[in-house]
Design an enzyme around this catalytic site. Structure first.
Site, mmCIF file in Angstrom:
data_model
loop_
_atom_site.group_PDB
_atom_site.id
_atom_site.type_symbol
_atom_site.label_atom_id
_atom_site.label_comp_id
_atom_site.label_asym_id
_atom_site.label_seq_id
_atom_site.Cartn_x
_atom_site.Cartn_y
_atom_site.Cartn_z
ATOM 1 N N LYS A 22 35.349 36.233 33.096
ATOM 2 C CA LYS A 22 34.624 35.979 34.361
ATOM 3 C C LYS A 22 34.782 37.185 35.279
ATOM 4 C CE LYS A 22 36.667 33.412 37.708
ATOM 5 N NZ LYS A 22 36.789 34.097 39.005
ATOM 6 N N ASN A 23 36.004 37.688 35.396
ATOM 7 C CA ASN A 23 36.282 38.733 36.391
ATOM 8 C C ASN A 23 35.895 40.127 35.934
ATOM 9 O OD1 ASN A 23 37.087 36.717 38.043
ATOM 10 N ND2 ASN A 23 39.288 37.125 37.874
ATOM 11 N N CYS A 117 39.268 31.087 51.251
ATOM 12 C CA CYS A 117 39.199 29.965 50.310
ATOM 13 C C CYS A 117 40.571 29.304 50.359
ATOM 14 C CB CYS A 117 38.848 30.463 48.911
ATOM 15 S SG CYS A 117 40.177 31.394 48.174
ATOM 16 N N ARG A 122 41.657 35.840 52.363
ATOM 17 C CA ARG A 122 40.815 36.744 51.572
ATOM 18 C C ARG A 122 39.990 37.714 52.428
ATOM 19 N NH1 ARG A 122 40.298 34.047 46.606
ATOM 20 N NH2 ARG A 122 39.903 36.068 45.667
ATOM 21 N N ASP A 306 46.813 34.949 38.627
ATOM 22 C CA ASP A 306 45.892 33.932 38.107
ATOM 23 C C ASP A 306 46.515 33.076 37.014
ATOM 24 O OD1 ASP A 306 42.871 35.969 38.406
ATOM 25 O OD2 ASP A 306 44.103 34.907 39.865
ATOM 26 N N ARG A 398 34.086 26.796 37.468
ATOM 27 C CA ARG A 398 33.833 28.165 37.951
ATOM 28 C C ARG A 398 34.419 29.180 36.972
ATOM 29 N NH1 ARG A 398 35.189 29.383 43.990
ATOM 30 N NH2 ARG A 398 34.343 31.292 43.136
HETATM 31 C C1 EPZ Z 1 40.445 39.379 42.314
HETATM 32 O O1 EPZ Z 1 40.287 38.844 43.611
HETATM 33 C C2 EPZ Z 1 40.135 38.243 41.343
HETATM 34 N N1 EPZ Z 1 38.749 37.827 41.519
HETATM 35 C C3 EPZ Z 1 41.081 37.077 41.605
HETATM 36 O O2 EPZ Z 1 40.806 36.072 40.630
HETATM 37 C C4 EPZ Z 1 42.509 37.566 41.421
HETATM 38 O O3 EPZ Z 1 43.405 36.520 41.708
HETATM 39 C C5 EPZ Z 1 42.772 38.764 42.359
HETATM 40 O O4 EPZ Z 1 41.799 39.801 42.115
HETATM 41 C C6 EPZ Z 1 44.155 39.355 42.165
HETATM 42 O O5 EPZ Z 1 44.312 39.774 40.846
HETATM 43 C C7 EPZ Z 1 37.765 38.547 40.935
HETATM 44 O O6 EPZ Z 1 38.017 39.545 40.273
HETATM 45 C C8 EPZ Z 1 36.365 38.046 41.118
HETATM 46 P P1 EPZ Z 1 42.465 41.370 45.724
HETATM 47 P P2 EPZ Z 1 40.253 39.858 44.891
HETATM 48 O O7 EPZ Z 1 41.488 42.097 46.579
HETATM 49 O O8 EPZ Z 1 39.715 41.162 44.481
HETATM 50 C C9 EPZ Z 1 44.404 41.344 50.045
HETATM 51 C C10 EPZ Z 1 40.403 33.908 39.857
HETATM 52 O O9 EPZ Z 1 41.128 32.907 39.835
HETATM 53 N N2 EPZ Z 1 43.176 42.025 50.504
HETATM 54 O O10 EPZ Z 1 43.069 42.092 44.556
HETATM 55 O O11 EPZ Z 1 39.611 39.124 46.002
HETATM 56 C C11 EPZ Z 1 44.134 39.920 49.578
HETATM 57 O O12 EPZ Z 1 44.153 39.032 50.666
HETATM 58 C C12 EPZ Z 1 40.363 34.782 41.085
HETATM 59 O O13 EPZ Z 1 39.688 34.297 38.892
HETATM 60 C C13 EPZ Z 1 43.092 42.413 51.835
HETATM 61 O O14 EPZ Z 1 44.009 42.185 52.635
HETATM 62 O O15 EPZ Z 1 41.793 40.024 45.195
HETATM 63 C C14 EPZ Z 1 45.261 39.666 48.615
HETATM 64 O O16 EPZ Z 1 46.419 39.300 49.342
HETATM 65 C C15 EPZ Z 1 41.189 34.202 42.204
HETATM 66 N N3 EPZ Z 1 41.968 43.042 52.265
HETATM 67 C C16 EPZ Z 1 45.523 41.047 47.991
HETATM 68 O O17 EPZ Z 1 44.884 41.994 48.851
HETATM 69 C C17 EPZ Z 1 40.923 43.317 51.412
HETATM 70 O O18 EPZ Z 1 39.924 43.921 51.861
HETATM 71 C C18 EPZ Z 1 44.919 41.229 46.601
HETATM 72 O O19 EPZ Z 1 43.600 40.756 46.657
HETATM 73 C C19 EPZ Z 1 41.022 42.909 50.069
HETATM 74 C C20 EPZ Z 1 42.160 42.274 49.632
#
Ligand code: EPZ
Length: 419
Positions: A22-23, A117, A122, A306, A398
């Protein structure tokens, strides 16, 4: 709405086919916006997040064809609308991945803020800061991101925090920027390598994907390409735990052990016997009760957030005490209160869940809250004595292709019924 009814206590045995990631598929679908021709994808998973993404692309003027060989041809080369509407974005946060490609290709984009969410706020501040570093003008008002850039200009991007989709957004945007972009502290997930491999087939000049420094030399345009989406390591890890939590044996087809080292290491520590070759993984629990294992989530290649909820389910019936520390998201223990209702023994201290394994969980009526928490409840239901009902199964759909069908193939007593 649908719910799952699970009659637990069955030992799972059998073979299951792992779907495409998915990702990886989500950013690759958005990358189709960058191309001047259609891209052809094989092994795209059949998930509601994929359907949502296709709906969003269609709303902007994209088209897609499901070919007779099961592949998906996506043509987003001539968008007629540069807006990602709130009504679609609110159902799938990953829609933020449309921002970089639309801005890079058309010079302007209006993307609804994705909002939070259940697992966290996020924010997307790191996405926006990095696009500004590429020369974009960004304004946020009325719940939308307004971005303009006559031409993005390559630059050194430093992410203060590792972020998967922000890395992907910049990786995609930089392919059409003027000059060279270097992303420092880039996320290293296998899904980023898959996205980069697809972009390179489209003509992008990328090196370093999968490391913390990715370099992109901008080109004037990208062509179509054919690509096979990499396997879903989180779906694979979930089914390994389905066998481990019921004392059974599972063979995963189309699974890549290379991207699952941290998961496999923890399952081995829990007492599972694991073998693998290039495309399959076998886990055999030999009827044993798992040993409790300590988990600390982090960025790839360390233990993935995850898989945290799924290991909480395993620890809940494991022998011994363990701690699970969630370092990525601020509210990713929504599965704990539900597991406790099945008799699991957990205590929460900040971002750490401390478990004391019990011999047996009892079935209960449960509520799913987010994608991976839902998977955790299914796993606990498979091991529990009696019947477990899980409501709001749309969370599961999802990220898991026909989960009840695949579990039935492994011997689970599980039904999906309409609420
Ligand atoms: C991706 O989410 C994945 N989703 C998530 O999978 C996964 O849990 C996550 O990466 C971490 O590995 C997809 O790839 C579609 P991040 P993402 O940006 O990119 C903070 C699932 O279950 N952050 O790596 O949204 C954020 O709050 C989903 O398949 C900021 O502060 O995660 C978090 O604490 C859930 N500002 C940390 O960084 C930003 O602009 C890592 O988030 C972006 C992120």
């Amino acid at each position: 709405m649908y719910k799952l009814i699970i009659k637990g206590g069955k030992t799972l045995n059998g073979t299951v086919n792992i779907a495409g990631s998915k990702n990886a598929a989500l950013p690759i679908l958005f990358a189709s916006i960058l191309a001047d021709e259609p891209i052809k994808l094989s092994n795209t998973p059949h998930l509601s997040d994929i359907s949502t993404t296709l709906r969003l692309l269609m709303d902007m003027g994209g088209e897609f064809i499901l070919e007779s060989d099961g592949s998906l041809s996506v043509d987003s080369s001539k968008l007629t609308k540069l807006t990602a509407e709130y009504d679609l974005v609110k159902t799938m946060r990953a829609s933020i991945l449309s921002l970089g490609p639309i801005l890079a290709k058309y010079g302007e984009a209006k993307i609804s803020l994705p909002g939070g969410c259940s697992i966290g706020t996020r924010p997307v501040n790191l996405h926006l800061k990095a696009l500004k570093d590429l020369g974009a003008k960004i304004e946020v008002k009325n719940g939308y991101i307004y971005a303009t850039a006559k031409k993005l200009i390559g630059n050194d991007i430093h992410f203060e925090q590792v972020t998967v989709t922000a890395t992907e957004n910049i990786l995609m945007a930089a392919t059409l920027a003027q000059g060279t972009t270097t992303i420092h502290n880039a996320a290293q997930e296998p899904e980023i390598i898959d996205l980069a491999n697809c972009l390179i087939k489209m003509g992008a000049k990328i090196s370093g994907a999968g490391t913390s420094v990715i370099t992109i030399k901008g080109v004037s345009n990208l062509s179509g390409a054919s690509h096979t989406v990499c396997p879903d390591r989180i779906e694979a890890g979930t089914y390994l735990i389905a066998a481990a939590i019921t004392g059974g044996k599972v063979i995963l087809k189309n699974a890549q052990h290379r991207s699952m080292r941290a998961i496999i290491s923890k399952l081995t520590e829990a007492g599972a016997e694991i073998e693998f070759d290039k495309t399959s993984i076998t886990l055999d629990m030999k009827g044993k009760r798992p040993k409790a294992v300590n988990i600390k989530t982090s960025t790839y290649p360390n233990f993935p957030t995850d898989m945290q909820a799924q290991f909480c389910a395993l620890n809940s019936i494991a022998d011994g005490q363990a701690t699970v520390t969630e370092s990525i998201f601020e509210n990713r223990f929504m599965h704990i209160p539900e597991l406790t209702r099945m008799g699991a023994q957990f205590s929460l201290e900040g971002n750490t869940a401390i478990s004391k394994g019990v011999k047996l969980l009892t079935g209960a009526n449960l509520m799913a809250t987010d994608l991976r928490a839902s998977a955790s409840l299914v796993l606990a239901g498979l091991a529990a004595q009696g019947t477990t009902t899980i409501e709001r199964v749309y969370h599961l759909d999802r990220g898991y292709e026909t989960i009840e069908e695949k579990l039935k193939l492994l011997g689970a007593d599980i039904q999906r019924i309409q609420d």
